[in-house]
Design a protein around this motif. Structure first.
Motif, PDB file in Angstrom:
ATOM      1  N   PRO A   1      11.284  10.891  -1.647  1.00  0.00           N
ATOM      2  CA  PRO A   1      12.396  10.715  -0.704  1.00  0.00           C
ATOM      3  C   PRO A   1      12.076  11.230   0.701  1.00  0.00           C
ATOM      4  N   LEU A   2      10.972  11.967   0.864  1.00  0.00           N
ATOM      5  CA  LEU A   2      10.571  12.468   2.180  1.00  0.00           C
ATOM      6  C   LEU A   2       9.564  11.554   2.875  1.00  0.00           C
ATOM      7  N   SER A   3       9.215  10.453   2.226  1.00  0.00           N
ATOM      8  CA  SER A   3       8.266   9.507   2.812  1.00  0.00           C
ATOM      9  C   SER A   3       8.852   8.866   4.069  1.00  0.00           C
TER      10      SER A   3
ATOM     11  N   GLU B   1       0.801  -1.227   0.000  1.00  0.00           N
ATOM     12  CA  GLU B   1       0.000   0.000   0.000  1.00  0.00           C
ATOM     13  C   GLU B   1       0.835   1.279   0.000  1.00  0.00           C
ATOM     14  N   SER B   2       2.145   1.177   0.165  1.00  0.00           N
ATOM     15  CA  SER B   2       2.997   2.366   0.096  1.00  0.00           C
ATOM     16  C   SER B   2       3.185   2.829  -1.350  1.00  0.00           C
ATOM     17  N   LEU B   3       2.745   2.005  -2.318  1.00  0.00           N
ATOM     18  CA  LEU B   3       2.766   2.369  -3.736  1.00  0.00           C
ATOM     19  C   LEU B   3       1.335   2.697  -4.152  1.00  0.00           C
ATOM     20  N   PHE B   4       1.090   3.965  -4.441  1.00  0.00           N
ATOM     21  CA  PHE B   4      -0.244   4.423  -4.832  1.00  0.00           C
ATOM     22  C   PHE B   4      -0.350   4.390  -6.346  1.00  0.00           C
ATOM     23  N   HIS B   5      -1.420   3.816  -6.853  1.00  0.00           N
ATOM     24  CA  HIS B   5      -1.634   3.689  -8.290  1.00  0.00           C
ATOM     25  C   HIS B   5      -2.636   4.756  -8.737  1.00  0.00           C
ATOM     26  N   VAL B   6      -2.178   5.711  -9.546  1.00  0.00           N
ATOM     27  CA  VAL B   6      -3.078   6.724 -10.090  1.00  0.00           C
ATOM     28  C   VAL B   6      -3.854   6.081 -11.238  1.00  0.00           C
TER      29      VAL B   6
ATOM     30  N   GLU C   1      12.808   1.950   3.161  1.00  0.00           N
ATOM     31  CA  GLU C   1      12.489   0.626   2.639  1.00  0.00           C
ATOM     32  C   GLU C   1      12.870   0.475   1.171  1.00  0.00           C
ATOM     33  N   SER C   2      13.224   1.576   0.526  1.00  0.00           N
ATOM     34  CA  SER C   2      13.720   1.532  -0.854  1.00  0.00           C
ATOM     35  C   SER C   2      15.109   0.917  -0.838  1.00  0.00           C
TER      36      SER C   2
ATOM     37  N   LEU D   1       2.783  13.688  -3.029  1.00  0.00           N
ATOM     38  CA  LEU D   1       4.097  13.835  -2.395  1.00  0.00           C
ATOM     39  C   LEU D   1       3.991  14.415  -0.986  1.00  0.00           C
ATOM     40  N   GLU D   2       2.915  15.120  -0.685  1.00  0.00           N
ATOM     41  CA  GLU D   2       2.711  15.646   0.677  1.00  0.00           C
ATOM     42  C   GLU D   2       2.335  14.548   1.660  1.00  0.00           C
ATOM     43  N   ASP D   3       1.764  13.465   1.159  1.00  0.00           N
ATOM     44  CA  ASP D   3       1.361  12.351   2.014  1.00  0.00           C
ATOM     45  C   ASP D   3       2.581  11.469   2.264  1.00  0.00           C
ATOM     46  N   GLN D   4       3.190  11.628   3.422  1.00  0.00           N
ATOM     47  CA  GLN D   4       4.443  10.921   3.704  1.00  0.00           C
ATOM     48  C   GLN D   4       4.267   9.431   3.956  1.00  0.00           C
ATOM     49  N   SER D   5       3.025   8.948   3.983  1.00  0.00           N
ATOM     50  CA  SER D   5       2.815   7.499   4.089  1.00  0.00           C
ATOM     51  C   SER D   5       2.967   6.825   2.726  1.00  0.00           C
TER      52      SER D   5
END
Length: 157
Positions: free
Chosen positions: A126-128, A72-77, A133-134, A101-105
């Motif tokens: 990079p601010l997440s 779920e840390s990968l959001f699909h537009v 975990e990358s 990008l504002e949503d740090q989750s």
């Protein structure tokens, strides 16, 4: 999930999203860091070429593989929910990208490529809170058939 980044060897290991922060892009405004990657090496090459200002931008490049968690840390537009003219409306895509990008989750988000809408680019934040975990994998010189790079380098960019 493995994603791919092609960049000049001097900047390939940018884990802070400095280039995108300095210049902005389709999915981020200036002063907002992110890292642009693609699902496929071939799409990364097309994206690199389309953004090259001069032929030299296609020389001295390296390939970086990055492993991201596939959760779920990968959001699909959803492409179907984007406005029809999204590929020509940078204000719209930057606004949408800024929200994500504002949503740090959200570690990264998947968006259609304007070049090949059926393929996806992955924008890493990079601010997440989950950026650690990358996994930045091996960096290698990028090589392809000399005929292709010759056409790219010698074309009028």
């Amino acid at each position: 999930m493995i994603v791919y980044r092609l960049a000049n060897k001097d900047y390939i290991n940018d884990k802070d999203g400095v280039g995108a922060k300095l210049f902005g892009g389709r999915w981020n405004a200036i002063n907002t860091p992110c890292i642009y990657t693609s699902e496929h090496i071939s799409l990364a090459l097309l994206e690199k070429f389309i953004h090259a200002k001069v032929a030299e931008n296609m020389q001295n490049i390296a390939l970086l593989k990055i492993e991201l968690p596939d959760d779920e840390s990968l959001f699909h537009v959803d492409s179907k929910k984007l406005k029809q003219s999204w590929a020509y409306d940078f204000d719209y895509t930057q606004w949408l990208g800024e929200q994500l990008l504002e949503d740090q989750s959200i570690l990264a988000f998947s968006v259609p490529s304007a070049i090949i809408p059926e393929e996806r680019n992955i924008i890493i934040n990079p601010l997440s809170k989950r950026f650690k975990e990358s996994k930045f994998k091996e960096i290698c010189d990028f090589t392809t058939d000399y005929r292709l790079l010759g056409k790219l380098i010698n074309s009028k960019i």
